[in-house]
Design an enzyme around this catalytic site. Structure first.
Site, PDB file in Angstrom:
ATOM      1  N   ASP A  88     -42.008  28.077 -32.808  1.00 31.87           N
ATOM      2  CA  ASP A  88     -42.218  26.664 -32.508  1.00 31.87           C
ATOM      3  C   ASP A  88     -43.701  26.351 -32.652  1.00 31.87           C
ATOM      4  O   ASP A  88     -44.529  27.262 -32.689  1.00 31.87           O
ATOM      5  CB  ASP A  88     -41.736  26.341 -31.084  1.00 31.87           C
TER       6      ASP A  88
ATOM      7  N   ASP B 212     -43.297  19.588 -35.501  1.00 30.51           N
ATOM      8  CA  ASP B 212     -42.627  20.175 -34.336  1.00 30.51           C
ATOM      9  C   ASP B 212     -41.150  19.821 -34.424  1.00 30.51           C
ATOM     10  O   ASP B 212     -40.764  18.720 -34.079  1.00 30.51           O
ATOM     11  CB  ASP B 212     -43.285  19.610 -33.070  1.00 30.51           C
TER      12      ASP B 212
ATOM     13  N   GLU C 240     -33.853  20.335 -28.589  1.00 37.28           N
ATOM     14  CA  GLU C 240     -34.863  21.097 -27.837  1.00 37.28           C
ATOM     15  C   GLU C 240     -35.754  20.163 -27.033  1.00 37.28           C
ATOM     16  O   GLU C 240     -36.128  20.447 -25.893  1.00 37.28           O
ATOM     17  CB  GLU C 240     -35.716  21.926 -28.815  1.00 37.28           C
ATOM     18  N   GLU C 241     -36.095  19.029 -27.629  1.00 43.35           N
ATOM     19  CA  GLU C 241     -37.088  18.131 -27.028  1.00 43.35           C
ATOM     20  C   GLU C 241     -36.597  17.425 -25.770  1.00 43.35           C
ATOM     21  O   GLU C 241     -37.365  16.771 -25.084  1.00 43.35           O
ATOM     22  CB  GLU C 241     -37.543  17.083 -28.067  1.00 43.35           C
TER      23      GLU C 241
ATOM     24  N   HIS D 128     -46.243  15.584 -31.142  1.00 47.87           N
ATOM     25  CA  HIS D 128     -45.363  14.464 -30.743  1.00 47.87           C
ATOM     26  C   HIS D 128     -45.937  13.103 -31.147  1.00 47.87           C
ATOM     27  O   HIS D 128     -45.491  12.087 -30.658  1.00 47.87           O
ATOM     28  CB  HIS D 128     -45.046  14.489 -29.233  1.00 47.87           C
TER      29      HIS D 128
ATOM     30  N   HIS E 243     -36.213  24.853 -33.665  1.00 45.29           N
ATOM     31  CA  HIS E 243     -35.398  23.663 -33.394  1.00 45.29           C
ATOM     32  C   HIS E 243     -35.529  22.627 -34.500  1.00 45.29           C
ATOM     33  O   HIS E 243     -36.564  22.535 -35.167  1.00 45.29           O
ATOM     34  CB  HIS E 243     -35.681  23.087 -32.004  1.00 45.29           C
TER      35      HIS E 243
HETATM   36 ZN   LIG Z   1     -41.049  22.096 -30.562  1.00 43.24          ZN
END
Ligand SMILES: [Zn+2]
Length: 353
Positions: free
Chosen positions: A233, A178, A210-211, A320, A62
């Site tokens: 991922d 990410d 995606e998130e 994140h 992603h």
């Molecule tokens: Zn991810």
């Protein structure tokens, strides 16, 4: 691969606003694949044909990153915001951010109380994001608007790329690893396959959103007809000293071959093929069971009549946050395993249950 990863993490693509990444990838892929297009949501889909018969394999990562979106401009120039993706409110204050304004990028920070005030506060109190504010150095609403910031302006972390650690065992520290790390792995595999003979066809899906619930992949897969899929991922390791960590997955111990997460119980045939490929090629790997995470592998696997799907996880610390960390060695292991997996596929490969 590291130079490409650096470029990718310096692009800004909060969920729904992945434009910088989408068009960077489209331009990069032209000439390196047989076909590349951007779908209506911003997903980038590219096809590369092998030189012998074999399966059609989807490879996906992603391109969005967690971020924020401005929801209110206060009269004194401070900005209220909503989250795009999963954040831990405890780490938000005092972080540097970048606002993707109408006239370009604007630097800012998430405000925090001066330490001098702490003795008048409850020191254990965590202020949720709705109580926090972004400060861009403007002192009025009109100043903010003049800088090209409005309701709906998106925000990403303001941190930059660094390589840290001993030279024989380096770590990448950056925002949006990410899943730009997954994107870099796919691009490196594509690069290394340019002069290799492989079977079937590879379909690359660089997915948006995606998130916020695997939205891009869920949509794109409806129009793709593939025999099997591998998602790449990052995943959160559990090798730091907090009491919630179970030490089951560690940074630098090899690529993660996913067994299960909350979005997917990985198809046994694919998982076994990946494990066997890692063993045969002497590639370090760790088996991953972590119900705290989901990936586009989940979205892809249940599309159409069902697609046998595996997931390679790049181990990551501080996911994140503005300072995510992955190991260069794990990145290489992930790339090497994906490449070896593709090279072993042929007309005889069965993905049967
Ligand atoms: Zn991810």
């Amino acid at each position: 691969m590291l130079e490409m990863l650096k470029q990718l993490t310096l692009l800004n693509g909060p969920c729904g606003y992945e434009h910088q990444v989408t068009y960077f990838l489209k331009e990069y892929l032209e000439g390196r694949v047989d076909d590349v297009k951007v779908d209506p949501l911003g997903n980038v889909i590219a096809r590369k044909k092998g030189n012998k018969p074999g399966p059609v394999t989807l490879l996906t990562a992603h391109i969005d990153e967690v971020g924020f979106i401005i929801k209110k401009i206060e009269e004194n120039g401070l900005l209220r915001f909503e989250k795009l993706g999963g954040h831990d409110d405890r780490i938000l204050p005092a972080q540097q951010v970048k606002l993707l304004g109408k006239y370009g990028e604007i630097d800012g920070l998430i405000g925090t109380m001066s330490a001098h005030f702490v003795k008048f506060d409850d020191p254990s109190k965590v202020r949720g994001h709705s109580k926090l504010y972004i400060d861009i150095g403007a002192t009025s609403k009109s100043d903010v608007e003049e800088l090209g910031i409005e309701i709906g302006t998106t925000v990403t972390w303001g941190t930059e790329w660094k390589l840290i650690g001993p030279s024989k065992n380096q770590m990448v520290m950056a925002k949006s690893l990410d899943d730009r790390a997954g994107c870099a792995v796919l691009l490196q595999v594509l690069e290394e396959l340019q002069n290799e003979s492989f079977a079937g066809e590879l379909v690359f899906l660089f997915a948006v959103q995606e998130e916020v619930g695997l939205r891009g992949a869920k949509t794109a897969i409806q129009k793709l007809d593939v025999d099997a899929a591998i998602a790449i991922d990052t995943t959160a390791v559990s090798d730091t000293p907090e009491e919630t960590m179970d030490q089951s997955l560690a940074l630098g111990h090899g690529t993660g071959i996913k067994v299960m997460d909350f979005s997917l119980i990985v198809h046994k045939t694919i998982k076994n093929l990946l494990v066997d490929t890692a063993k045969t090629n002497g590639i370090s790997y760790q088996l991953e069971i972590f119900p705290g995470i989901g990936t586009d592998g989940g979205a892809v696997s249940f599309a159409g009549g069902g697609i046998p799907t595996g997931v390679l996880s790049i181990p990551s610390r501080y996911a994140h946050s503005p300072v995510e960390m992955v190991s260069v060695k794990d990145l290489m292991d992930t790339k090497n395993l994906l490449k070896a997996f593709i090279l072993r596929l042929d007309n005889e490969t069965s993905f049967a249950f």
